[in-house]
Design a protein around this motif. Structure first.
Motif, mmCIF file in Angstrom:
data_model
loop_
_atom_site.group_PDB
_atom_site.id
_atom_site.type_symbol
_atom_site.label_atom_id
_atom_site.label_comp_id
_atom_site.label_asym_id
_atom_site.label_seq_id
_atom_site.Cartn_x
_atom_site.Cartn_y
_atom_site.Cartn_z
ATOM 1 N N GLY A 362 -16.875 62.179 -49.092
ATOM 2 C CA GLY A 362 -15.595 62.334 -49.759
ATOM 3 C C GLY A 362 -15.730 62.341 -51.267
ATOM 4 O O GLY A 362 -15.059 63.117 -51.964
ATOM 5 N N SER A 363 -16.584 61.495 -51.807
ATOM 6 C CA SER A 363 -16.784 61.457 -53.250
ATOM 7 C C SER A 363 -17.327 62.776 -53.765
ATOM 8 O O SER A 363 -16.870 63.300 -54.790
ATOM 9 C CB SER A 363 -17.733 60.310 -53.607
ATOM 10 O OG SER A 363 -17.921 60.234 -55.001
ATOM 11 N N VAL A 364 -18.288 63.328 -53.073
ATOM 12 C CA VAL A 364 -18.854 64.615 -53.486
ATOM 13 C C VAL A 364 -17.802 65.718 -53.370
ATOM 14 O O VAL A 364 -17.647 66.549 -54.273
ATOM 15 C CB VAL A 364 -20.095 64.962 -52.641
ATOM 16 C CG1 VAL A 364 -20.605 66.359 -52.994
ATOM 17 C CG2 VAL A 364 -21.194 63.930 -52.851
ATOM 18 N N ALA A 365 -17.079 65.729 -52.265
ATOM 19 C CA ALA A 365 -16.065 66.767 -52.056
ATOM 20 C C ALA A 365 -15.013 66.743 -53.157
ATOM 21 O O ALA A 365 -14.571 67.798 -53.641
ATOM 22 C CB ALA A 365 -15.409 66.595 -50.688
ATOM 23 N N LEU A 366 -14.595 65.552 -53.573
ATOM 24 C CA LEU A 366 -13.605 65.444 -54.635
ATOM 25 C C LEU A 366 -14.150 65.964 -55.959
ATOM 26 O O LEU A 366 -13.468 66.684 -56.690
ATOM 27 C CB LEU A 366 -13.173 63.985 -54.788
ATOM 28 C CG LEU A 366 -12.264 63.450 -53.691
ATOM 29 C CD1 LEU A 366 -12.143 61.939 -53.807
ATOM 30 C CD2 LEU A 366 -10.896 64.091 -53.765
ATOM 31 N N ALA A 367 -15.389 65.588 -56.279
ATOM 32 C CA ALA A 367 -15.983 66.045 -57.533
ATOM 33 C C ALA A 367 -16.120 67.567 -57.560
ATOM 34 O O ALA A 367 -15.840 68.212 -58.574
ATOM 35 C CB ALA A 367 -17.347 65.385 -57.728
ATOM 36 N N VAL A 368 -16.533 68.124 -56.448
ATOM 37 C CA VAL A 368 -16.647 69.582 -56.372
ATOM 38 C C VAL A 368 -15.280 70.221 -56.544
ATOM 39 O O VAL A 368 -15.112 71.212 -57.273
ATOM 40 C CB VAL A 368 -17.286 70.002 -55.034
ATOM 41 C CG1 VAL A 368 -17.196 71.514 -54.841
ATOM 42 C CG2 VAL A 368 -18.741 69.539 -54.968
ATOM 43 N N ASN A 369 -14.280 69.662 -55.887
ATOM 44 C CA ASN A 369 -12.928 70.211 -55.977
ATOM 45 C C ASN A 369 -12.404 70.176 -57.406
ATOM 46 O O ASN A 369 -11.706 71.094 -57.849
ATOM 47 C CB ASN A 369 -12.002 69.421 -55.047
ATOM 48 C CG ASN A 369 -10.612 70.022 -54.967
ATOM 49 O OD1 ASN A 369 -10.441 71.236 -54.994
ATOM 50 N ND2 ASN A 369 -9.608 69.174 -54.862
ATOM 51 N N TRP A 370 -12.728 69.123 -58.132
ATOM 52 C CA TRP A 370 -12.232 68.979 -59.493
ATOM 53 C C TRP A 370 -13.012 69.834 -60.499
ATOM 54 O O TRP A 370 -12.430 70.385 -61.419
ATOM 55 C CB TRP A 370 -12.304 67.514 -59.920
ATOM 56 C CG TRP A 370 -11.276 66.655 -59.247
ATOM 57 C CD1 TRP A 370 -10.049 67.039 -58.810
ATOM 58 C CD2 TRP A 370 -11.392 65.270 -58.942
ATOM 59 N NE1 TRP A 370 -9.378 65.983 -58.243
ATOM 60 C CE2 TRP A 370 -10.184 64.870 -58.316
ATOM 61 C CE3 TRP A 370 -12.393 64.315 -59.122
ATOM 62 C CZ2 TRP A 370 -9.953 63.568 -57.888
ATOM 63 C CZ3 TRP A 370 -12.162 63.021 -58.697
ATOM 64 C CH2 TRP A 370 -10.958 62.650 -58.086
#
Length: 764
Positions: A362-370
């Motif tokens: 989830g942390s990686v997915a959020l960073a990628v999304n941002w």
């Protein structure tokens, strides 16, 4: 622009100060300030996700997957974080010298405000950590005496001197000295006008202290004795806002960490502030240049995460997840992004949207999304919002035609409990709000309630699925109520610290936001932010949540006792610029006072809010009312702290204290408080009845023991000399006298059993 109001909690260890503000269904008793259980996951530096139990509940005008092109939320919407909070409620508290139960023990404030120089240093050294910890709550009036710059510089120099001879333990009370500095920075942040500015001289003294400590080889001892001083020192890096200078210390801590030796000794807690240093650095001008000059800090973070993958799903798994947060946060810098992409991709490939590694994913997915959403296919995260939702939000239940529950792990009994609480709140809300139906253009006729299994699940999963910031205790996503098909929802979570009891944190607070937005506040949340309205938005949610569930707001009562805020000051509350205490406890007190003492003014203000007349409402509060009620509010706070807010019915009009030095004298529309008598004795009262009075009503309530109420129009009332009486089993007595004679009449409260703390009101 979509706006998310956040309270950026500074430290997982801060659960003692940032205690939750409203409980959840059912209304079972839970601690007012729950502490972290001994087996709770270890928190680390707060990133875009905050630790349990998080404070409060936000209201935002954002809706998930914004197809309308309005700005999505990102960490750039956050405000710079406040200084760290006090050291309480930690797992393994003994490692910090707090004893088996880390209960906060207050100090005598005058012991610190009245001392300077070496005398002040000796005083700090003479007390324990709990005592120093209580100074985080010092009042504005004492703040400068304890924490003005000269005092702080003295203590910083004392830390430096102690650091030169540090023996790897707290024998010289260096932890108390460092915690005192931490408290000073915290208090000054929220009260800069009262404390005064902090300048370069204090920062230099702080640097000298930290340089000396970290240069001492005993600061690397892997022992329980070193744990507390090391944690305090790492925290002070953030307090003095010097992240760039101490990047080598952060790297050292990450490289030295060994779960087999650090965790049992409590050394692990030093990693919490170390990661906070990285988080805070992004708001410091010299931080990015320092990282670019020495990017090995990123390699150190990745190595730390990689070698500790085995901690996922265990007590210390959260520490690894938070480290991923801090590594991927650097993806926002274009010049660092190319070097970070392989690291982020590897971390994504090592994790999945469910199971022990889902927080890392989830942390990686959020960073990628941002920060790199155009290349989401490189990381394999493009479909993660849908994948996370399908894998985790598997329970759907209809509470009523207007309420649907979507949950991660609720069983049938828990669903029933939550629905009962929600369904029963509507009538209570409308009775207090006195609304006449939905505000104009509001189409939010249904609400979706999303319940995550724990605070960490909320913080990670809600952020990924709904694209929001989750550094809070829950979120109401109002969307755009004037648009057909808009679906409002609020997100909350189970209170894992209360288990095996079942509670949903902020369930009723969040539901109040939905009802308030639909029936009291025109438009979406952003529309109302043209003027300060958060005293009402958050204060009313707190008021309804506590009052509906009949839960005493102990935090607000404590704030009332300190007379922390004027009413006119609370009308100016802005969520993003105010402390959580002012927003929630202060808001509760302002709303409760206005409902009890000035209901007509509340109705007038709500009429403006319901019409979207923000300037008109502001004029009523700041011009028509202005400071006119401040003195009465101050007296009301005294009665609130003395028990009125614990025993009275919230929202019930309260009468002022009767005037005059003769405590036996009653008058029209007033109260005598704290009445007492020993068994077999009396508390006597008299009042002067004007001619033509139709009715007298005298009421007693509250307190301990059992007092019976007697009335005599011709002289002092006794058990053998009275006309009428009220003699129940406790102190809840009422006598109503019709057409009383003009002149003096008499009442008494006879102690069948010795009583104290009773209030006596008279109305005619």
């Amino acid at each position: 622009m979509a706006r998310l109001l956040t309270l950026v909690l500074s430290l997982f260890l801060a659960v003692g100060l940032f205690s939750p503000q409203s409980q959840a269904a059912p209304a079972a008793a839970t601690p007012a300030t729950p502490t972290t259980p001994a087996d709770a996951p270890v928190g680390t530096a707060p990133a875009h996700l905050a630790p349990p139990p998080a404070i409060g509940a936000d209201r935002a005008d954002t809706a998930p997957a914004r197809p309308d092109g309005r700005k999505r939320l990102s960490p750039e919407d956050l405000v710079p974080r406040s200084p760290v909070a006090p050291l309480t409620g930690e797992p393994n508290a003994k490692a910090f010298g707090l004893g088996a139960a880390a209960a906060e023990q207050p100090c005598n404030i005058a012991d610190f405000t009245g001392r300077t120089g070496g005398d002040l240093v000796r005083q700090i050294r003479s007390v324990d950590l709990q005592c120093v910890n209580s100074l985080f709550r010092i009042g504005r009036g004492d703040a400068a005496g304890a924490f003005r710059e000269s005092q702080m510089t003295t203590v910083a120099n004392a830390v430096r001197d102690a650091a030169y001879t540090y023996q790897g333990d707290n024998s010289a009370s260096i932890a108390q000295l460092m915690l005192y500095l931490q408290a000073g920075y915290f208090v000054q942040f929220y009260n800069p006008d009262a404390v005064g500015p902090y300048g370069d001289g204090l920062k230099a003294a702080g640097r000298s202290a930290l340089d000396a400590f970290f240069a001492n080889p005993r600061s690397r001892d892997v022992t329980a004795d070193n744990a507390s001083p090391l944690t305090r020192a790492a925290t002070l890096i953030d307090s003095i806002k010097d992240s760039a200078r101490y990047l080598p210390v952060v790297k050292r801590l990450l490289a030295d960490y060994d779960s087999a030796t650090w965790n049992p000794n409590g050394m692990v807690y030093a990693l919490t502030p170390a990661l906070t240093v990285l988080y805070a650095g992004h708001w410091q001008a010299d931080f990015l240049p320092a990282v670019k000059a020495d990017p090995t800090v990123l390699d150190t973070l990745f190595t730390f995460i990689s070698r500790n993958q085995g901690l996922h799903g265990g007590t210390y798994g959260r520490m690894v997840y938070e480290s991923v947060n801090e590594l991927t946060r650097f993806m926002k810098y274009p010049e660092l992004l190319p070097g970070l992409r392989p690291y982020a991709r590897t971390l994504a490939q090592q994790s999945t949207p469910s199971g022990p590694t889902m927080y890392q994913r989830g942390s990686v997915a959020l960073a990628v999304n941002w920060w790199d959403t155009a290349n989401c296919s490189y990381y394999g995260t493009c479909d993660d919002p849908a994948r996370f939702k399908a894998a985790n939000l598997t329970v759907k239940h209809t509470c009523s035609p207007s309420i649907t529950l979507l949950a991660q792990a609720l069983d049938g009994t828990q669903l029933g409990t939550a629905c009962t609480s929600l369904n029963g709140q509507d009538a209570f809300f409308h009775a207090v709000a006195r609304d006449s139906g939905p505000v104009k253009d509001d189409n939010n006729g249904t609400i979706e309630v999303v319940v995550f299994h724990s605070s960490l699940d909320y913080q990670v999963l809600a952020a990924v699925i709904y694209d929001i910031n989750t550094n809070n205790g829950g979120m109401y996503l109002e969307g755009e109520p004037d648009k057909a098909g808009n679906q409002p929802r609020f997100l909350c979570y189970e209170a894992e610290w209360a288990r095996p009891s079942f509670e949903i944190w902020n369930l009723n607070h969040e539901y109040t936001h939905y009802l308030d937005g639909r029936f009291d506040v025109y438009g979406d949340y952003e529309a109302g932010q043209v003027q300060p309205i958060d005293w009402w938005v958050e204060g009313f949610a707190e008021f309804v949540s506590h009052s509906y569930r009949k839960v005493v707001n102990d935090g607000a009562i404590a704030v009332a006792g300190r007379h922390a805020y004027r009413l006119s000051e609370l009308f100016d509350t802005v969520y993003a610029k105010s402390s959580q205490e002012r927003v929630y406890q202060g808001g509760y007190l302002a709303v409760r006072y206005m409902l009890e003492r000035h209901r007509s003014d509340v109705d007038a203000v709500l009429a403006k809010y319901r019409a979207g007349d923000w300037d008109g409402a502001r004029a009523l509060l700041k011009t028509t009312i202005g400071t006119r009620y401040d003195a009465d509010f101050d007296g009301w706070l005294t009665r609130c702290a003395a028990g009125a807010c614990a025993t009275g019915t919230p929202g019930e009009p309260q009468l002022p204290e009767c005037a005059g030095s003769d405590l036996r004298k009653l008058d029209a529309g007033c109260v005598r408080g704290n009445v007492a008598a020993t068994t077999g004795n009396y508390a006597h009262f008299y009042l002067l009845v004007p001619a033509g009075t139709k009715q007298i009503k005298v009421t007693t309530k509250g307190g301990t023991g059992n007092g019976d109420l007697y009335y005599n129009p011709g002289g002092w009332a006794y058990t053998d000399s009275y006309v009428t009486r009220s003699a129940g089993p406790d102190n809840a007595e009422t006598l109503t006298v019709g057409n009383p004679p003009a002149g003096y009449v008499f009442f008494s409260l006879y102690a069948q059993q010795g009583f104290s703390g009773v209030s006596v009101t008279s109305e005619f």
